[in-house]
Scaffold this active site. Structure first.
Site, PDB file in Angstrom:
ATOM      1  CB  SER A 138      -0.858   0.094   1.287  1.00  0.00           C
ATOM      2  OG  SER A 138      -1.561   1.126   1.433  1.00  0.00           O
ATOM      3  CE1 TYR A 151      -4.597  -2.530   4.946  1.00  0.00           C
ATOM      4  CE2 TYR A 151      -3.837  -0.247   4.687  1.00  0.00           C
ATOM      5  CZ  TYR A 151      -4.196  -1.328   4.230  1.00  0.00           C
ATOM      6  OH  TYR A 151      -4.254  -1.381   2.816  1.00  0.00           O
TER       7      TYR A 151
END
Ligand SMILES: NC(=O)c1ccc[n+]([C@@H]2O[C@H](COP(=O)([O-])OP(=O)(O)OC[C@H]3O[C@@H](n4cnc5c(N)ncnc54)[C@H](OP(=O)(O)O)[C@@H]3O)[C@@H](O)[C@H]2O)c1
Length: 245
Positions: A138, A151
């Site tokens: 990400s 996360y």
């Protein structure tokens, strides 16, 4: 990499980015195996794309991961690409005692599963003339959004791991890729949205997939897509922009 003629296992192929990669690789002429927990979704996708191979697997369970790896090598010995895509995104307020169950689930899904599955399949992939492991990280691997700290930390860890794995695999034919999506319109994070039909927002999925497939085709081993390029280049300098007072 060649986008055609592969046999690719994609974890988390029941929605979003994994499903879009599955469709794109099938269209390019590769055989695609997808897995996920939701059996109804797997069956629905199989009805829509009869050539896709489906397999139920919860990647947080190390026994299921091992069974998945053994099954794929025996049933699909031509398997030459692993895409570690399955992921979840949970908010966490670390100023209060955190729910250790959610913490474990997020770390197991986003980090332990791709590391373990990659290592289980690496010996098989290393026997292939052309092979790849593709880790989906990400843009938030490079600078965190502080309301989802775990996360972001799992994605930073997977980014680091991918560098080491690429180094460890350097004398094999296995290319180790990292694709770092920007905010992309999928079901990700639906747990935290009161209205479950509400969109995640971000880049349209079709645009993301076009750019990501081009990056893979061009052998861009580290492929930050769209906005993630800026996050990769500037990293923590952008912390204040992502996390205003
Ligand atoms: N969308 C974004 O903005 C964005 C940005 C950067 C990175 N990413 C990354 O892209 C990847 C795909 O996310 P997405 O945006 O496409 O979200 P998504 O639509 O929610 O898809 C997540 C996929 O992961 C699977 N999954 C989750 N937990 C699993 C488990 N325990 N076992 C097996 N499969 C599991 C889900 O399948 P089941 O529910 O059927 O198990 C689903 O297929 C993730 O790694 C995510 O972190 C997304």
């Amino acid at each position: 990499m060649e986008l055609s003629g592969n046999t690719i296992l994609i974890t988390g192929g029941t929605s979003g980015i994994g499903l879009a990669f599955a469709v794109a690789f099938m269209k390019a002429g590769s055989t695609v195996i997808i897995c996920g927990r939701r059996e109804d979704r797997l069956e629905q996708i199989k009805r829509e794309y009869p050539s896709v191979v489906i397999r139920r697997c919860d990647v947080t369970d190390d026994r299921q991961r091992t069974e998945l790896a053994e099954w794929v090598v025996s049933a699909y010995p031509d398997m030459n690409i692993l895409m570690n895509n399955a992921g979840i995104q949970l908010p966490a307020d670390l100023t209060k005692p955190t729910d250790v169950g959610s913490l474990r689930e997020e770390v197991e899904t986003n980090f332990i599963a791709p590391v373990h599955l990659g290592s289980l399949l690496a010996p098989h992939l290393a026997t292939k003339e052309k092979a790849a492991i593709i880790n989906i990280t990400s843009g938030l691997a490079f600078v965190p959004l502080a309301f989802m700290p775990v996360y972001c930390a799992t994605k930073a860890a997977l980014h680091s791991l991918t560098l080491s794995l690429r180094y460890q695999m350097r004398h094999t034919n296995v290319k180790v890729f990292e694709v770092a999506p920007p905010s992309t319109d999928t079901e990700l994070g639906h747990q935290r949205r009161a209205d479950k039909t509400q969109s995640h927002g971000g880049m349209p999925l079709a645009d993301f997939i076009t750019e990501a497939m081009e990056a893979l085709r061009d052998d861009m081993l580290e492929a930050p897509i769209a906005q993630s390029k800026g996050l990769r280049a500037k990293g923590e300098q952008l912390f204040g922009m992502l996390n205003p007072e």
